[in-house]
Design a protein around this motif. Structure first.
Motif, mmCIF file in Angstrom:
data_model
loop_
_atom_site.group_PDB
_atom_site.id
_atom_site.type_symbol
_atom_site.label_atom_id
_atom_site.label_comp_id
_atom_site.label_asym_id
_atom_site.label_seq_id
_atom_site.Cartn_x
_atom_site.Cartn_y
_atom_site.Cartn_z
ATOM 1 N N ARG A 109 3.643 10.653 -1.828
ATOM 2 C CA ARG A 109 2.020 10.215 -2.118
ATOM 3 C C ARG A 109 1.746 9.662 -3.273
ATOM 4 O O ARG A 109 0.725 9.214 -3.821
ATOM 5 N N ALA A 139 6.664 3.749 -7.755
ATOM 6 C CA ALA A 139 5.886 5.287 -7.589
ATOM 7 C C ALA A 139 5.719 6.093 -8.789
ATOM 8 O O ALA A 139 6.750 5.931 -9.566
ATOM 9 N N GLY A 181 2.874 6.621 -4.526
ATOM 10 C CA GLY A 181 3.125 5.304 -4.599
ATOM 11 C C GLY A 181 2.155 4.636 -5.439
ATOM 12 O O GLY A 181 0.873 4.920 -5.511
ATOM 13 N N ARG A 233 1.093 -1.285 -0.133
ATOM 14 C CA ARG A 233 0.063 -0.158 0.060
ATOM 15 C C ARG A 233 0.910 1.218 0.061
ATOM 16 O O ARG A 233 2.093 1.069 -0.002
ATOM 17 N N ARG A 234 0.336 2.226 0.341
ATOM 18 C CA ARG A 234 1.081 3.626 0.181
ATOM 19 C C ARG A 234 1.349 4.071 1.724
ATOM 20 O O ARG A 234 2.372 3.276 2.254
ATOM 21 N N ILE A 243 -3.402 4.240 -8.147
ATOM 22 C CA ILE A 243 -3.617 4.057 -6.668
ATOM 23 C C ILE A 243 -5.067 3.195 -6.399
ATOM 24 O O ILE A 243 -4.662 2.672 -5.062
ATOM 25 N N ALA A 303 0.397 7.515 -10.605
ATOM 26 C CA ALA A 303 -0.534 7.029 -9.362
ATOM 27 C C ALA A 303 -1.958 7.696 -9.119
ATOM 28 O O ALA A 303 -3.037 7.200 -8.880
ATOM 29 N N CYS A 323 -6.180 3.611 0.294
ATOM 30 C CA CYS A 323 -5.809 2.525 0.860
ATOM 31 C C CYS A 323 -6.616 2.028 1.889
ATOM 32 O O CYS A 323 -7.047 0.608 1.985
ATOM 33 N N CYS A 377 -3.953 6.699 4.289
ATOM 34 C CA CYS A 377 -3.956 6.994 2.831
ATOM 35 C C CYS A 377 -5.451 6.617 2.742
ATOM 36 O O CYS A 377 -5.868 5.542 2.760
#
Length: 188
Positions: free
Chosen positions: A142, A105, A144, A38-39, A166, A109, A46, A43
């Motif tokens: 941010r 990343a 990822g 995940r990030r 994302i 995303a 997420c 998030c």
């Protein structure tokens, strides 16, 4: 950054430290491991995905799947956002595992058109639930991308998904289908 891992790759055994609980072995004897990247802690996108996995955690466990979620946030920050998650959560603030598994990343995303609606919905859901806001500064940014790996107990990577935006990850139904397909395959 290491190259991407492909299905069929055999991983060396490792033990990963989790935020709360005992370390987890990957691979895990007698279980399939769904290793999801995940990030960052908090998030919103997420969180929506993790809630879907949490709601169906019993189904995943019954199918022999051990869930392990990796974030690139520090342990203390993760604790604020993952206390109600019933599976292993790994803090990887140095992104060692991300590099090892080739998890990337990039601006795509957030900029991919398929990401826009999930972003808006997840922020609205987080505000409605009054989720704690993520830290304003994320050491690794941010941008990822998610990634999913299903790993057999012998360390063989059965399936891989590297997200293009994302919210591009396996659904619980997809994880269960992959697990069922694995258990239906006779072993020699």
């Amino acid at each position: 950054m290491a190259g991407r891992i492909e299905a069929g790759t055999v991983l060396a055994p490792r033990e990963v430290e989790v935020v709360d609980g005992e370390p987890v072995d990957i691979p895990k004897p007698g279980r399939l491991v769904h290793l999801q990247f995940r990030r960052f802690a908090g998030c919103p996108v997420c969180n929506v995905h993790l809630r879907s996995v949490t709601r169906r955690h019993a189904e995943l466990a019954a199918a022999g799947v051990l869930e392990v979620a990796v974030f690139h946030s520090p342990e203390a920050e993760l604790r604020e956002h993952t206390a109600d998650i019933p599976f292993a959560v790994v803090a990887d603030p140095g992104k060692r595992l991300y590099r090892e598994f080739g998890v990337e990343a990039g601006t795509r995303a957030l900029l991919h058109p398929r990401a826009w609606l999930p972003i808006v919905r997840s922020i609205a859901a987080g505000l409605a639930r009054r989720d704690p806001a993520p830290a304003s500064k994320q050491e690794h940014g941010r941008l990822g991308l998610p990634a999913d790996f299903l790993i057999r107990e012998d360390g063989t990577v059965l399936a891989v998904k590297y997200g293009e935006h994302i919210y591009d990850q396996w659904s619980v139904d997809e994880i269960l289908a992959l697990a069922r397909a694995e258990t239906d395959v006779p072993r020699r």
